[in-house]
Motif scaffolding. Structure first.
Motif, PDB file in Angstrom:
ATOM      1  N   ASN A 121       0.817  -1.218   0.000  1.00  0.00           N
ATOM      2  CA  ASN A 121       0.000   0.000   0.000  1.00  0.00           C
ATOM      3  C   ASN A 121       0.847   1.263   0.000  1.00  0.00           C
ATOM      4  O   ASN A 121       0.380   2.328  -0.418  1.00  0.00           O
ATOM      5  CB  ASN A 121      -0.920   0.025   1.224  1.00  0.00           C
ATOM      6  CG  ASN A 121      -2.076  -0.930   1.098  1.00  0.00           C
ATOM      7  OD1 ASN A 121      -1.870  -2.132   0.945  1.00  0.00           O
ATOM      8  ND2 ASN A 121      -3.298  -0.427   1.163  1.00  0.00           N
ATOM      9  N   ALA A 122       2.075   1.152   0.473  1.00  0.00           N
ATOM     10  CA  ALA A 122       2.975   2.306   0.483  1.00  0.00           C
ATOM     11  C   ALA A 122       3.548   2.595  -0.891  1.00  0.00           C
ATOM     12  O   ALA A 122       4.112   3.676  -1.110  1.00  0.00           O
ATOM     13  CB  ALA A 122       4.116   2.062   1.471  1.00  0.00           C
ATOM     14  N   ILE A 123       3.402   1.653  -1.808  1.00  0.00           N
ATOM     15  CA  ILE A 123       4.055   1.743  -3.114  1.00  0.00           C
ATOM     16  C   ILE A 123       3.055   1.886  -4.248  1.00  0.00           C
ATOM     17  O   ILE A 123       3.297   2.594  -5.230  1.00  0.00           O
ATOM     18  CB  ILE A 123       4.940   0.502  -3.352  1.00  0.00           C
ATOM     19  CG1 ILE A 123       5.962   0.346  -2.213  1.00  0.00           C
ATOM     20  CG2 ILE A 123       5.632   0.550  -4.705  1.00  0.00           C
ATOM     21  CD1 ILE A 123       6.703  -0.967  -2.234  1.00  0.00           C
ATOM     22  N   GLY A 124       1.915   1.184  -4.140  1.00  0.00           N
ATOM     23  CA  GLY A 124       0.904   1.207  -5.184  1.00  0.00           C
ATOM     24  C   GLY A 124      -0.436   1.661  -4.647  1.00  0.00           C
ATOM     25  O   GLY A 124      -0.603   1.909  -3.453  1.00  0.00           O
ATOM     26  N   ALA A 125      -1.419   1.783  -5.538  1.00  0.00           N
ATOM     27  CA  ALA A 125      -2.757   2.249  -5.163  1.00  0.00           C
ATOM     28  C   ALA A 125      -3.652   1.056  -4.858  1.00  0.00           C
ATOM     29  O   ALA A 125      -4.223   0.437  -5.763  1.00  0.00           O
ATOM     30  CB  ALA A 125      -3.352   3.092  -6.288  1.00  0.00           C
ATOM     31  N   PHE A 126      -3.770   0.743  -3.577  1.00  0.00           N
ATOM     32  CA  PHE A 126      -4.588  -0.389  -3.139  1.00  0.00           C
ATOM     33  C   PHE A 126      -5.660   0.039  -2.136  1.00  0.00           C
ATOM     34  O   PHE A 126      -6.155  -0.781  -1.370  1.00  0.00           O
ATOM     35  CB  PHE A 126      -3.695  -1.468  -2.515  1.00  0.00           C
ATOM     36  CG  PHE A 126      -2.750  -2.105  -3.481  1.00  0.00           C
ATOM     37  CD1 PHE A 126      -3.168  -3.127  -4.314  1.00  0.00           C
ATOM     38  CD2 PHE A 126      -1.433  -1.675  -3.574  1.00  0.00           C
ATOM     39  CE1 PHE A 126      -2.291  -3.713  -5.216  1.00  0.00           C
ATOM     40  CE2 PHE A 126      -0.557  -2.260  -4.471  1.00  0.00           C
ATOM     41  CZ  PHE A 126      -0.979  -3.278  -5.295  1.00  0.00           C
ATOM     42  N   GLY A 127      -5.999   1.315  -2.126  1.00  0.00           N
ATOM     43  CA  GLY A 127      -7.044   1.785  -1.227  1.00  0.00           C
ATOM     44  C   GLY A 127      -6.538   2.081   0.169  1.00  0.00           C
ATOM     45  O   GLY A 127      -5.340   2.105   0.426  1.00  0.00           O
ATOM     46  N   ASN A 128      -7.485   2.311   1.087  1.00  0.00           N
ATOM     47  CA  ASN A 128      -7.154   2.612   2.486  1.00  0.00           C
ATOM     48  C   ASN A 128      -6.123   3.742   2.564  1.00  0.00           C
ATOM     49  O   ASN A 128      -4.980   3.553   2.966  1.00  0.00           O
ATOM     50  CB  ASN A 128      -6.641   1.360   3.205  1.00  0.00           C
ATOM     51  CG  ASN A 128      -7.717   0.307   3.370  1.00  0.00           C
ATOM     52  OD1 ASN A 128      -8.845   0.616   3.742  1.00  0.00           O
ATOM     53  ND2 ASN A 128      -7.385  -0.927   3.061  1.00  0.00           N
ATOM     54  N   ILE A 129      -6.549   4.928   2.176  1.00  0.00           N
ATOM     55  CA  ILE A 129      -5.628   6.042   1.980  1.00  0.00           C
ATOM     56  C   ILE A 129      -4.858   6.394   3.246  1.00  0.00           C
ATOM     57  O   ILE A 129      -3.639   6.623   3.211  1.00  0.00           O
ATOM     58  CB  ILE A 129      -6.390   7.267   1.436  1.00  0.00           C
ATOM     59  CG1 ILE A 129      -6.816   6.997  -0.017  1.00  0.00           C
ATOM     60  CG2 ILE A 129      -5.546   8.535   1.522  1.00  0.00           C
ATOM     61  CD1 ILE A 129      -7.687   8.074  -0.623  1.00  0.00           C
ATOM     62  N   GLU A 130      -5.520   6.429   4.390  1.00  0.00           N
ATOM     63  CA  GLU A 130      -4.848   6.831   5.630  1.00  0.00           C
ATOM     64  C   GLU A 130      -3.784   5.796   6.018  1.00  0.00           C
ATOM     65  O   GLU A 130      -2.651   6.147   6.365  1.00  0.00           O
ATOM     66  CB  GLU A 130      -5.877   6.990   6.759  1.00  0.00           C
ATOM     67  CG  GLU A 130      -6.973   7.979   6.445  1.00  0.00           C
ATOM     68  CD  GLU A 130      -8.086   7.405   5.574  1.00  0.00           C
ATOM     69  OE1 GLU A 130      -8.832   8.219   4.991  1.00  0.00           O
ATOM     70  OE2 GLU A 130      -8.211   6.171   5.467  1.00  0.00           O
ATOM     71  N   TYR A 131      -4.147   4.534   5.942  1.00  0.00           N
ATOM     72  CA  TYR A 131      -3.204   3.445   6.224  1.00  0.00           C
ATOM     73  C   TYR A 131      -2.037   3.480   5.239  1.00  0.00           C
ATOM     74  O   TYR A 131      -0.865   3.352   5.623  1.00  0.00           O
ATOM     75  CB  TYR A 131      -3.956   2.118   6.119  1.00  0.00           C
ATOM     76  CG  TYR A 131      -3.114   0.874   6.143  1.00  0.00           C
ATOM     77  CD1 TYR A 131      -2.608   0.361   7.329  1.00  0.00           C
ATOM     78  CD2 TYR A 131      -2.862   0.162   4.965  1.00  0.00           C
ATOM     79  CE1 TYR A 131      -1.865  -0.814   7.354  1.00  0.00           C
ATOM     80  CE2 TYR A 131      -2.119  -1.001   4.977  1.00  0.00           C
ATOM     81  CZ  TYR A 131      -1.625  -1.486   6.168  1.00  0.00           C
ATOM     82  OH  TYR A 131      -0.879  -2.639   6.189  1.00  0.00           O
ATOM     83  N   SER A 132      -2.345   3.664   3.960  1.00  0.00           N
ATOM     84  CA  SER A 132      -1.306   3.689   2.934  1.00  0.00           C
ATOM     85  C   SER A 132      -0.325   4.826   3.169  1.00  0.00           C
ATOM     86  O   SER A 132       0.893   4.663   3.010  1.00  0.00           O
ATOM     87  CB  SER A 132      -1.938   3.811   1.547  1.00  0.00           C
ATOM     88  OG  SER A 132      -2.792   2.720   1.280  1.00  0.00           O
ATOM     89  N   ALA A 133      -0.850   5.990   3.553  1.00  0.00           N
ATOM     90  CA  ALA A 133       0.019   7.137   3.818  1.00  0.00           C
ATOM     91  C   ALA A 133       0.922   6.876   5.013  1.00  0.00           C
ATOM     92  O   ALA A 133       2.115   7.226   4.996  1.00  0.00           O
ATOM     93  CB  ALA A 133      -0.829   8.385   4.056  1.00  0.00           C
ATOM     94  N   ALA A 134       0.381   6.256   6.056  1.00  0.00           N
ATOM     95  CA  ALA A 134       1.198   5.941   7.226  1.00  0.00           C
ATOM     96  C   ALA A 134       2.284   4.930   6.873  1.00  0.00           C
ATOM     97  O   ALA A 134       3.435   5.043   7.327  1.00  0.00           O
ATOM     98  CB  ALA A 134       0.314   5.407   8.352  1.00  0.00           C
TER      99      ALA A 134
END
Length: 259
Positions: free
Chosen positions: A141-154
């Motif tokens: 999620n840190a590298i690609g677009a897999f949803g969960n924006i807040e989690y991905s940003a963290a």
């Protein structure tokens, strides 16, 4: 292999799943292991399984006092600390990115990003003393677009943090690396029959990952075999990043604050 003979490792969120697999792998390779988690019963069972070279400490990474106490307990019991594995985290679901309240953003960052920072800060004196290293478990999620924006940003913040720590402490011999898993078969999926089988079709290698897949990557990066690797992120994701992407895991609704 006994790559961690004489070394001491601390693993957060070690009661189950990836954290437990990492703790077992490092112990199998000779490390004394400090396993931490809020789930004391499961944590105690894991420490008993590993044996005398394991110490269980209840830790909530959102508490600086808990984190500091765990590092102190590691040094008191084993005399040193060489490896920190930042595995604690979780995904807090918002109704939609447009409606995410500040409180949820803050809670997500505190658990996933600042929690990892607390562990690094507490361990740094030992890591500098023993030329140790940190491996942080991020996500695809840190590298690609897999949803969960807040989690991905963290999770992306964990990567940026690790790169900067690597640059700052490299001259002191301390390494910082990241593992970015894809979908892993852990207990958070237990109440969703069939979901992992459906997700497996999205992976070029034809399956979702197992905790042991991540443990093997962590053991490599934490070992002397990776002594000239720092500031890097290793995706362990069955090839999903090579595909079309766009899988929004957030639509499943399975995530909650969980280790």
């Amino acid at each position: 292999m006994r790559r961690f003979e004489g070394k001491v490792a601390l693993v957060t969120a070690a009661a189950q799943g990836i954290g437990a697999a990492v703790a077992r792998r490092l112990a199998d390779e000779g490390a004394a292991v400090v396993v931490t988690d809020p789930q004391e019963d499961k944590l105690g069972a894991l420490a008993a399984e590993i044996g005398t070279e394991a110490l269980a400490v209840r830790v909530d990474v959102t508490s600086r006092d808990d984190v500091d106490a765990a590092v102190a307990a590691a040094v008191e019991r084993f005399g040193r600390l060489d490896v920190v594995v930042n595995n604690a985290g979780g995904c807090l679901i918002a109704p939609s990115p447009e409606d995410t309240p500040d409180e949820l953003w803050q809670a997500q960052l505190d658990l996933t990003l600042i929690g990892a920072s607390r562990c690094i800060q507490a361990a740094l004196p030992q890591l500098v003393k023993h030329r140790g290293n940190v491996v942080t478990i991020s996500s695809v999620n840190a590298i690609g677009a897999f949803g969960n924006i807040e989690y991905s940003a963290a999770k992306a913040g964990q990567i940026a943090m690790s790169v900067n720590y690597a640059a700052r402490y490299g001259e002191l011999g301390v390494r910082f690396n990241v593992v970015a898993p894809g979908t892993i078969r852990t207990p958070i999926w237990d109440h969703q029959p069939g979901t992992l089988e459906r997700f497996s079709k999205l992976y070029p290698l034809g399956r979702v990952g197992e905790p042991a897949d991540i443990a093997a990557a962590v053991a490599f990066l934490a070992s002397a075999d990776a002594s000239w690797i720092t500031g890097h992120t290793l995706p362990v994701e069955g090839g999903v990043l090579t595909g079309p992407g766009g899988l929004d895991l957030g639509t499943s609704g399975y995530f909650k604050k969980e280790y």
